[in-house]
Motif scaffolding. Structure first.
Motif, PDB file in Angstrom:
ATOM      1  N   HIS A   1     -74.960  10.605   6.148  1.00 43.85           N
ATOM      2  CA  HIS A   1     -75.997  11.619   6.191  1.00 43.85           C
ATOM      3  C   HIS A   1     -75.430  12.897   6.790  1.00 43.85           C
ATOM      4  O   HIS A   1     -74.558  12.854   7.666  1.00 43.85           O
ATOM      5  N   PRO A   2     -75.909  14.041   6.343  1.00 44.89           N
ATOM      6  CA  PRO A   2     -75.327  15.322   6.764  1.00 44.89           C
ATOM      7  C   PRO A   2     -75.273  15.510   8.275  1.00 44.89           C
ATOM      8  O   PRO A   2     -74.361  16.142   8.796  1.00 44.89           O
ATOM      9  N   GLU A   3     -76.271  14.963   8.997  1.00 44.51           N
ATOM     10  CA  GLU A   3     -76.317  15.194  10.435  1.00 44.51           C
ATOM     11  C   GLU A   3     -75.333  14.319  11.203  1.00 44.51           C
ATOM     12  O   GLU A   3     -75.177  14.453  12.413  1.00 44.51           O
ATOM     13  N   ASN A   4     -74.654  13.411  10.511  1.00 44.12           N
ATOM     14  CA  ASN A   4     -73.748  12.487  11.190  1.00 44.12           C
ATOM     15  C   ASN A   4     -72.307  12.947  10.985  1.00 44.12           C
ATOM     16  O   ASN A   4     -71.769  12.866   9.890  1.00 44.12           O
ATOM     17  N   ASP A   5     -71.668  13.439  12.051  1.00 48.16           N
ATOM     18  CA  ASP A   5     -70.301  13.943  11.924  1.00 48.16           C
ATOM     19  C   ASP A   5     -69.275  13.014  12.569  1.00 48.16           C
ATOM     20  O   ASP A   5     -68.123  13.395  12.766  1.00 48.16           O
ATOM     21  N   ASP A   6     -69.671  11.792  12.927  1.00 43.07           N
ATOM     22  CA  ASP A   6     -68.747  10.822  13.501  1.00 43.07           C
ATOM     23  C   ASP A   6     -68.041  10.088  12.363  1.00 43.07           C
ATOM     24  O   ASP A   6     -68.677   9.363  11.600  1.00 43.07           O
ATOM     25  N   PRO A   7     -66.719  10.240  12.207  1.00 40.59           N
ATOM     26  CA  PRO A   7     -66.019   9.593  11.090  1.00 40.59           C
ATOM     27  C   PRO A   7     -66.014   8.069  11.175  1.00 40.59           C
ATOM     28  O   PRO A   7     -65.720   7.402  10.190  1.00 40.59           O
ATOM     29  N   LEU A   8     -66.347   7.524  12.348  1.00 44.95           N
ATOM     30  CA  LEU A   8     -66.348   6.067  12.523  1.00 44.95           C
ATOM     31  C   LEU A   8     -67.762   5.517  12.717  1.00 44.95           C
ATOM     32  O   LEU A   8     -67.928   4.406  13.206  1.00 44.95           O
ATOM     33  N   TRP A   9     -68.767   6.281  12.307  1.00 42.38           N
ATOM     34  CA  TRP A   9     -70.148   5.873  12.559  1.00 42.38           C
ATOM     35  C   TRP A   9     -70.484   4.527  11.922  1.00 42.38           C
ATOM     36  O   TRP A   9     -71.315   3.780  12.420  1.00 42.38           O
TER      37      TRP A   9
ATOM     38  N   ALA B   1     -59.647   6.173  15.791  1.00 42.07           N
ATOM     39  CA  ALA B   1     -60.043   5.114  16.718  1.00 42.07           C
ATOM     40  C   ALA B   1     -59.190   5.132  17.984  1.00 42.07           C
ATOM     41  O   ALA B   1     -58.054   5.605  17.990  1.00 42.07           O
ATOM     42  N   SER B   2     -59.767   4.594  19.048  1.00 49.05           N
ATOM     43  CA  SER B   2     -59.045   4.393  20.301  1.00 49.05           C
ATOM     44  C   SER B   2     -59.251   2.939  20.714  1.00 49.05           C
ATOM     45  O   SER B   2     -59.946   2.179  20.026  1.00 49.05           O
ATOM     46  N   ALA B   3     -58.681   2.552  21.832  1.00 50.46           N
ATOM     47  CA  ALA B   3     -58.850   1.171  22.298  1.00 50.46           C
ATOM     48  C   ALA B   3     -60.323   0.848  22.508  1.00 50.46           C
ATOM     49  O   ALA B   3     -60.779  -0.268  22.234  1.00 50.46           O
ATOM     50  N   GLU B   4     -61.092   1.843  22.972  1.00 49.65           N
ATOM     51  CA  GLU B   4     -62.514   1.617  23.250  1.00 49.65           C
ATOM     52  C   GLU B   4     -63.332   1.431  21.977  1.00 49.65           C
ATOM     53  O   GLU B   4     -64.472   0.974  22.033  1.00 49.65           O
ATOM     54  N   THR B   5     -62.767   1.807  20.841  1.00 53.65           N
ATOM     55  CA  THR B   5     -63.480   1.645  19.568  1.00 53.65           C
ATOM     56  C   THR B   5     -63.662   0.175  19.231  1.00 53.65           C
ATOM     57  O   THR B   5     -64.678  -0.219  18.655  1.00 53.65           O
ATOM     58  N   TRP B   6     -62.696  -0.642  19.616  1.00 54.83           N
ATOM     59  CA  TRP B   6     -62.706  -2.060  19.257  1.00 54.83           C
ATOM     60  C   TRP B   6     -63.665  -2.848  20.143  1.00 54.83           C
ATOM     61  O   TRP B   6     -63.932  -2.459  21.278  1.00 54.83           O
ATOM     62  N   PRO B   7     -64.184  -3.970  19.625  1.00 56.63           N
ATOM     63  CA  PRO B   7     -64.987  -4.855  20.476  1.00 56.63           C
ATOM     64  C   PRO B   7     -64.192  -5.240  21.721  1.00 56.63           C
ATOM     65  O   PRO B   7     -62.959  -5.355  21.665  1.00 56.63           O
ATOM     66  N   VAL B   8     -64.880  -5.452  22.815  1.00 52.94           N
ATOM     67  CA  VAL B   8     -64.221  -5.691  24.100  1.00 52.94           C
ATOM     68  C   VAL B   8     -63.203  -6.820  24.021  1.00 52.94           C
ATOM     69  O   VAL B   8     -62.086  -6.704  24.544  1.00 52.94           O
ATOM     70  N   HIS B   9     -63.551  -7.918  23.342  1.00 53.45           N
ATOM     71  CA  HIS B   9     -62.655  -9.074  23.321  1.00 53.45           C
ATOM     72  C   HIS B   9     -61.434  -8.872  22.428  1.00 53.45           C
ATOM     73  O   HIS B   9     -60.540  -9.725  22.398  1.00 53.45           O
ATOM     74  N   MET B  10     -61.370  -7.727  21.710  1.00 53.47           N
ATOM     75  CA  MET B  10     -60.235  -7.479  20.822  1.00 53.47           C
ATOM     76  C   MET B  10     -59.353  -6.333  21.315  1.00 53.47           C
ATOM     77  O   MET B  10     -58.391  -5.964  20.651  1.00 53.47           O
ATOM     78  N   ARG B  11     -59.663  -5.770  22.458  1.00 52.80           N
ATOM     79  CA  ARG B  11     -58.885  -4.630  22.955  1.00 52.80           C
ATOM     80  C   ARG B  11     -57.564  -5.089  23.556  1.00 52.80           C
ATOM     81  O   ARG B  11     -57.455  -6.180  24.070  1.00 52.80           O
TER      82      ARG B  11
END
Length: 216
Positions: free
Chosen positions: A135-143, A206-216
């Motif tokens: 959607h146009p209002e969403n500018d997060d590439p990883l949304w 992405a960064s380390a925080e992007t991943w689920p906690v148990h996969m970081r």
């Protein structure tokens, strides 16, 4: 498959229970409100849970996270008399593994539960495409990452590690055809056409925080 059913419609509830039993599944508990659903999940640790969105004095969506707190492996499928992009998106974002309309035949509802139990996102394809449409209002590439299932995160890790389909299947303990299906589901949600594009997207944003906690 062991299930917990929470539906405020008594006749449908009875029909579902009979049909599930006929297909070899076991209904281990029923619930009349979200609090009962959470308690049943805590006691029985079911494989899957069918939960009504609307109860007389409560919202079933608020119970999804609570169910996962007491029974992390339980797959939650939401049941609703009305379906909208926002409602489905909210349910998936809170951890639901599926969403199905109350008007659907009992067989379709059971198929949604079975799909969720197998690790798939049990949502009508057209609705899923609408939910995942940028959607146009969403500018997060990883949304779109909030819509990934646990299995799809595992597939993402395999892709980032450069695994082949055969290596991925061995890592995930599944057939090669199943691994390919998981990869395609992941690519569809990410809106990319290849594993290389998926890896490039994650590498760029992405960064380390992007991943689920148990996969970081």
């Amino acid at each position: 498959m062991r299930l917990r059913v929470g539906d405020d419609h008594r006749l449908r509830h009875h029909a579902l229970t009979m049909a599930l039993n006929a297909r070899g599944h076991t209904v281990v508990a029923t619930a009349c409100d979200p609090d009962e659903a959470v308690e049943a999940a805590r006691q029985h640790k079911p494989d899957a849970c069918l939960l009504d969105v609307s109860f007389p004095h409560a919202n079933g969506l608020n119970a999804i996270g609570r169910i996962h707190e007491v029974s992390p492996d339980t797959k939650v499928v939401m049941l609703s008399g009305s379906i909208s992009r926002g409602l489905v998106a909210d349910a998936i974002a809170q951890g639901a593994q599926g969403f199905v309309g109350k008007e659907k035949p009992v067989g379709v509802i059971i198929e949604a539960l079975e799909m969720a139990y197998q690790g798939h996102l049990a949502v009508d394809l057209l609705m899923l495409q609408e939910v995942l449409r940028p959607h146009p209002e969403n500018d997060d590439p990883l949304w779109m990452l909030k819509f990934l299932t646990e299995r799809e995160w595992e597939v993402m890790r395999c892709i980032m590690d450069g695994m082949s389909t055969e290596q991925m299947a061995e890592q995930l303990c599944v057939q090669r055809s199943t691994a390919r299906t998981h990869v395609q589901n992941l690519l569809t949600k990410l809106g990319v056409h290849s594993r290389l594009q998926a890896a490039a997207l994650m590498t760029a944003h992405a960064s380390a925080e992007t991943w689920p906690v148990h996969m970081r």
